[in-house]
Design a protein around this motif. Structure first.
Motif, PDB file in Angstrom:
ATOM      1  N   ALA A 130      -5.412 -19.800  -3.098  1.00  0.00           N
ATOM      2  CA  ALA A 130      -5.619 -19.979  -1.663  1.00  0.00           C
ATOM      3  C   ALA A 130      -4.296 -19.992  -0.908  1.00  0.00           C
ATOM      4  CB  ALA A 130      -6.388 -21.274  -1.401  1.00  0.00           C
ATOM      5  N   ALA A 131      -3.256 -20.595  -1.512  1.00  0.00           N
ATOM      6  CA  ALA A 131      -1.927 -20.594  -0.884  1.00  0.00           C
ATOM      7  C   ALA A 131      -1.394 -19.171  -0.771  1.00  0.00           C
ATOM      8  CB  ALA A 131      -0.966 -21.461  -1.705  1.00  0.00           C
ATOM      9  N   LEU A 132      -1.573 -18.373  -1.837  1.00  0.00           N
ATOM     10  CA  LEU A 132      -1.108 -16.986  -1.811  1.00  0.00           C
ATOM     11  C   LEU A 132      -1.842 -16.190  -0.744  1.00  0.00           C
ATOM     12  CD1 LEU A 132       0.504 -14.625  -3.019  1.00  0.00           C
ATOM     13  CD2 LEU A 132      -1.338 -14.347  -4.691  1.00  0.00           C
ATOM     14  N   LEU A 133      -3.167 -16.339  -0.682  1.00  0.00           N
ATOM     15  CA  LEU A 133      -3.956 -15.612   0.314  1.00  0.00           C
ATOM     16  C   LEU A 133      -3.559 -16.025   1.732  1.00  0.00           C
ATOM     17  CD1 LEU A 133      -7.398 -15.840  -1.495  1.00  0.00           C
ATOM     18  CD2 LEU A 133      -6.141 -13.733  -1.022  1.00  0.00           C
ATOM     19  N   SER A 134      -3.281 -17.301   1.928  1.00  0.00           N
ATOM     20  CA  SER A 134      -2.826 -17.766   3.246  1.00  0.00           C
ATOM     21  C   SER A 134      -1.488 -17.142   3.604  1.00  0.00           C
ATOM     22  CB  SER A 134      -2.710 -19.290   3.267  1.00  0.00           C
ATOM     23  OG  SER A 134      -3.964 -19.901   3.146  1.00  0.00           O
ATOM     24  N   GLY A 135      -0.559 -17.112   2.638  1.00  0.00           N
ATOM     25  CA  GLY A 135       0.748 -16.532   2.897  1.00  0.00           C
ATOM     26  C   GLY A 135       0.688 -15.047   3.175  1.00  0.00           C
ATOM     27  N   LEU A 136      -0.259 -14.337   2.531  1.00  0.00           N
ATOM     28  CA  LEU A 136      -0.385 -12.895   2.753  1.00  0.00           C
ATOM     29  C   LEU A 136      -0.761 -12.557   4.190  1.00  0.00           C
ATOM     30  CD1 LEU A 136      -2.184 -11.717  -0.524  1.00  0.00           C
ATOM     31  CD2 LEU A 136       0.174 -11.247   0.185  1.00  0.00           C
ATOM     32  N   ARG A 137      -1.325 -13.541   4.894  1.00  0.00           N
ATOM     33  CA  ARG A 137      -1.674 -13.280   6.300  1.00  0.00           C
ATOM     34  C   ARG A 137      -0.435 -13.012   7.144  1.00  0.00           C
ATOM     35  NH1 ARG A 137      -5.875 -18.180   7.299  1.00  0.00           N
ATOM     36  NH2 ARG A 137      -4.023 -19.311   6.638  1.00  0.00           N
ATOM     37  N   LEU A 138       0.696 -13.554   6.736  1.00  0.00           N
ATOM     38  CA  LEU A 138       1.925 -13.321   7.503  1.00  0.00           C
ATOM     39  C   LEU A 138       2.301 -11.846   7.484  1.00  0.00           C
ATOM     40  CD1 LEU A 138       3.989 -16.375   6.218  1.00  0.00           C
ATOM     41  CD2 LEU A 138       2.860 -16.144   8.437  1.00  0.00           C
ATOM     42  N   SER A 139       2.299 -11.244   6.294  1.00  0.00           N
ATOM     43  CA  SER A 139       2.646  -9.821   6.211  1.00  0.00           C
ATOM     44  C   SER A 139       1.568  -8.955   6.829  1.00  0.00           C
ATOM     45  CB  SER A 139       2.858  -9.421   4.746  1.00  0.00           C
ATOM     46  OG  SER A 139       1.685  -9.650   3.983  1.00  0.00           O
ATOM     47  N   ARG A 140       0.297  -9.339   6.662  1.00  0.00           N
ATOM     48  CA  ARG A 140      -0.790  -8.572   7.261  1.00  0.00           C
ATOM     49  C   ARG A 140      -0.708  -8.583   8.775  1.00  0.00           C
ATOM     50  NH1 ARG A 140      -4.217  -4.682   5.782  1.00  0.00           N
ATOM     51  NH2 ARG A 140      -4.416  -5.744   3.757  1.00  0.00           N
ATOM     52  N   ARG A 141      -0.433  -9.764   9.356  1.00  0.00           N
ATOM     53  CA  ARG A 141      -0.320  -9.840  10.810  1.00  0.00           C
ATOM     54  C   ARG A 141       0.868  -9.033  11.307  1.00  0.00           C
ATOM     55  NH1 ARG A 141      -2.784 -13.264  14.228  1.00  0.00           N
ATOM     56  NH2 ARG A 141      -3.456 -14.668  12.553  1.00  0.00           N
ATOM     57  N   ALA A 142       1.978  -9.049  10.553  1.00  0.00           N
ATOM     58  CA  ALA A 142       3.157  -8.285  10.967  1.00  0.00           C
ATOM     59  C   ALA A 142       2.861  -6.792  10.932  1.00  0.00           C
ATOM     60  CB  ALA A 142       4.326  -8.599  10.042  1.00  0.00           C
ATOM     61  N   LYS A 143       2.136  -6.342   9.898  1.00  0.00           N
ATOM     62  CA  LYS A 143       1.797  -4.922   9.814  1.00  0.00           C
ATOM     63  C   LYS A 143       0.866  -4.495  10.940  1.00  0.00           C
ATOM     64  CE  LYS A 143       2.282  -4.498   4.785  1.00  0.00           C
ATOM     65  NZ  LYS A 143       1.564  -4.260   3.502  1.00  0.00           N
ATOM     66  N   GLU A 144      -0.128  -5.347  11.235  1.00  0.00           N
ATOM     67  CA  GLU A 144      -1.044  -5.014  12.313  1.00  0.00           C
ATOM     68  C   GLU A 144      -0.351  -4.999  13.661  1.00  0.00           C
ATOM     69  OE1 GLU A 144      -4.180  -7.828  11.911  1.00  0.00           O
ATOM     70  OE2 GLU A 144      -5.114  -6.803  10.197  1.00  0.00           O
ATOM     71  N   GLY A 145       0.616  -5.922  13.847  1.00  0.00           N
ATOM     72  CA  GLY A 145       1.388  -5.920  15.097  1.00  0.00           C
ATOM     73  C   GLY A 145       2.233  -4.684  15.222  1.00  0.00           C
ATOM     74  N   ALA A 146       2.860  -4.225  14.122  1.00  0.00           N
ATOM     75  CA  ALA A 146       3.674  -3.022  14.140  1.00  0.00           C
ATOM     76  C   ALA A 146       2.818  -1.792  14.450  1.00  0.00           C
ATOM     77  CB  ALA A 146       4.377  -2.838  12.815  1.00  0.00           C
ATOM     78  N   THR A 147       1.580  -1.767  13.896  1.00  0.00           N
ATOM     79  CA  THR A 147       0.680  -0.646  14.151  1.00  0.00           C
ATOM     80  C   THR A 147       0.301  -0.577  15.616  1.00  0.00           C
ATOM     81  OG1 THR A 147      -0.174  -0.810  11.906  1.00  0.00           O
ATOM     82  CG2 THR A 147      -1.515   0.394  13.502  1.00  0.00           C
ATOM     83  N   ARG A 148       0.008  -1.768  16.217  1.00  0.00           N
ATOM     84  CA  ARG A 148      -0.363  -1.768  17.640  1.00  0.00           C
ATOM     85  C   ARG A 148       0.801  -1.322  18.509  1.00  0.00           C
ATOM     86  NH1 ARG A 148      -3.136  -6.581  16.124  1.00  0.00           N
ATOM     87  NH2 ARG A 148      -1.347  -7.827  16.737  1.00  0.00           N
ATOM     88  N   ARG A 149       2.034  -1.729  18.169  1.00  0.00           N
ATOM     89  CA  ARG A 149       3.183  -1.329  18.969  1.00  0.00           C
ATOM     90  C   ARG A 149       3.446   0.165  18.860  1.00  0.00           C
ATOM     91  NH1 ARG A 149       5.134  -6.222  16.879  1.00  0.00           N
ATOM     92  NH2 ARG A 149       6.285  -5.150  15.220  1.00  0.00           N
ATOM     93  N   ALA A 150       3.175   0.722  17.660  1.00  0.00           N
ATOM     94  CA  ALA A 150       3.380   2.159  17.481  1.00  0.00           C
ATOM     95  C   ALA A 150       2.345   2.955  18.265  1.00  0.00           C
ATOM     96  CB  ALA A 150       3.274   2.502  15.989  1.00  0.00           C
TER      97      ALA A 150
END
Length: 461
Positions: A441-461
């Protein structure tokens, strides 16, 4: 006014009364899922039935809630969350009165079904109502308060049941709900907010498939847990999986499906649900295994065991509102990962504990687990609710409750399997598995950081 749609939360003081309405409802639903466990021996003896038959007083309530959570959440999106909640309170109160007046097991089980229908309605739209009651900037605060109510209700349930049974018989466990239900219904009628409604018909076929999927999975897991036979359990789970496959295929064509496959396309939402299932599986394994561990491995008596189980829910109740407020400003991925690491550390330390450890040593380890779970739960729930559009808040709310119950069912099945396969080492093995699930659960929670960063980069592009 309650009939206005408020796009960013209710104004004061209406918000306070609305919070009171949902707090009373969720407290009653949680309490009635627990207090009956304490009273079951008395119920079985007074009604002249067997323990194996009497367990349906518990199962009927839980099964109906599991089967109806997602259909009622979807219905709330179409007819309004407050309408589903009001009918839920009314059914729960009437079911409680019927339970108190029941003089046979079939009547009591039937009344528990009605009560479960009301409890499912309350739980299914509770999170969606929180989303509409609080401003977006304070959503974490609302989710944290909800977590506090749930944890305190779970913590006081055994003591409350024991206190009521000390002065009266088991029907009073249900009768006390009636005045609180009436008060709750008045508050709900007067203060709960109106919500946007989807102009789409209710999908009855998907509702049946959803009920089959979750209900048969629960029955199969419960059959296995109670030693009812591997074949019937496997058949129930296999049919549940088949129903789930048909449901997912059907849902892909729906822009607002009953099972929120549209929300699962959001990586943050999917990770939050997965983390929640792992966390509640770890929670359930620990709460089933620890009493055995304390008594059979550490040599404690029942009274000491009960007292040493208390620091967990108390610490959870203290942490949940703090974490909820922090989640309005800080990353839920960081808070959730931190909380689950604390939980895993606490479980690992408990697993390594020896008979020489005193009560204080066990108590602070239990508190560490509870504090960690509280720091995970509130931010994770906030993320699940905030990840969905307001018009899909019902689906997110239903999925939040479903993930919790699914995790608890999986955890109970794992404990049963461990006790069957390794009875001599069941407690430490179970706690080790719970530790691993906490780390997952800790790993899955931490993965949200990279997922959110990728989704933010996609929206900016």
């Amino acid at each position: 006014m309650p009939d206005e749609i408020h796009p960013d939360g209710l104004p004061l003081p209406q918000r306070h009364f609305a919070v009171g309405a949902i707090a009373i409802g969720i407290a009653m639903a949680v309490l009635d899922g627990t207090v009956v466990n304490v009273a079951l021996p008395s119920i079985v003896a007074e009604l002249g039935t067997t323990p194996s038959a009497g367990v349906w007083v518990i199962n009927a309530y839980q099964l109906v809630i599991v089967a109806l959570l997602m259909p009622l959440a979807s219905l709330g999106e179409r007819v309004g969350y407050r309408r589903v909640y009001r009918w839920g309170i009314a059914l729960f109160t009437l079911g409680s009165l019927a339970c108190a007046l029941s003089h046979s097991l079939p009547l009591l089980v039937a009344a528990r079904v009605v009560q479960g229908m009301g409890g499912a309605a309350i739980m299914s739209v509770n999170g969606a109502l929180v989303r509409h009651i609080y401003p977006d900037s304070q959503l974490g605060r609302g989710v944290g308060f909800n977590g506090l109510v749930v944890s305190l209700s779970a913590a006081v349930a055994p003591s409350l049941a024991a206190g009521i049974l000390a002065v009266g018989n088991w029907p009073w466990l249900f009768a006390v709900n009636v005045p609180f239900g009436a008060l709750n219904l008045w508050l709900a009628l007067r203060y709960l907010p109106r919500s946007e409604q989807l102009a789409r018909p209710f999908d009855w076929a998907s509702a049946v498939l959803s009920a089959m999927m979750l209900g048969l999975f629960f029955i199969g897991a419960d059959t296995f847990t109670r030693g009812g036979g591997a074949l019937p359990a496997a058949i129930g789970i296999a049919v549940a999986i088949a129903a789930g496959v048909f449901l997912v295929r059907r849902s892909r064509r729906d822009p607002a499906p009953l099972i929120p496959v549209d929300l699962f396309r959001n990586g943050v939402f999917a990770l939050s649900v997965s983390a929640s299932v792992c966390a509640f599986a770890a929670f359930t394994i620990a709460f089933v295994a620890l009493p055995f561990y304390f008594q059979q491995v550490l040599g404690l008596d029942q009274v000491s065991t009960g007292l040493l189980m208390t620091p967990w829910p108390v610490a959870l109740g203290l942490a949940a509102p703090i974490a909820g407020r922090l989640s309005d400003r800080a990353s839920a991925g960081v808070l959730g990962a931190f909380g689950m690491l604390l939980l895993a550390a606490g479980l690992a330390l408990l697993t390594l504990a020896g008979p020489e450890m005193g009560a204080a040593g066990i108590a602070w380890r239990m508190a560490l687990c509870g504090f960690g779970f509280g720091f995970f739960q509130a931010p994770n729930n906030r993320t699940m609710l905030a990840a969905a559009p307001r018009t899909r808040a019902g689906a997110a709310s239903g999925m939040l409750a479903t993930a919790r119950l699914l995790g608890m069912t999986v955890g109970a099945s794992i404990v049963a399997l461990v006790f069957h396969l390794a009875p001599a080492r069941a407690e430490p093995v179970g706690l080790a598995i719970a530790t691993g699930l906490g780390l997952a659960a800790a790993l899955l929670s931490g993965l949200r950081l990279s997922r959110r960063a990728k989704e933010g980069a996609t929206r900016r592009a």
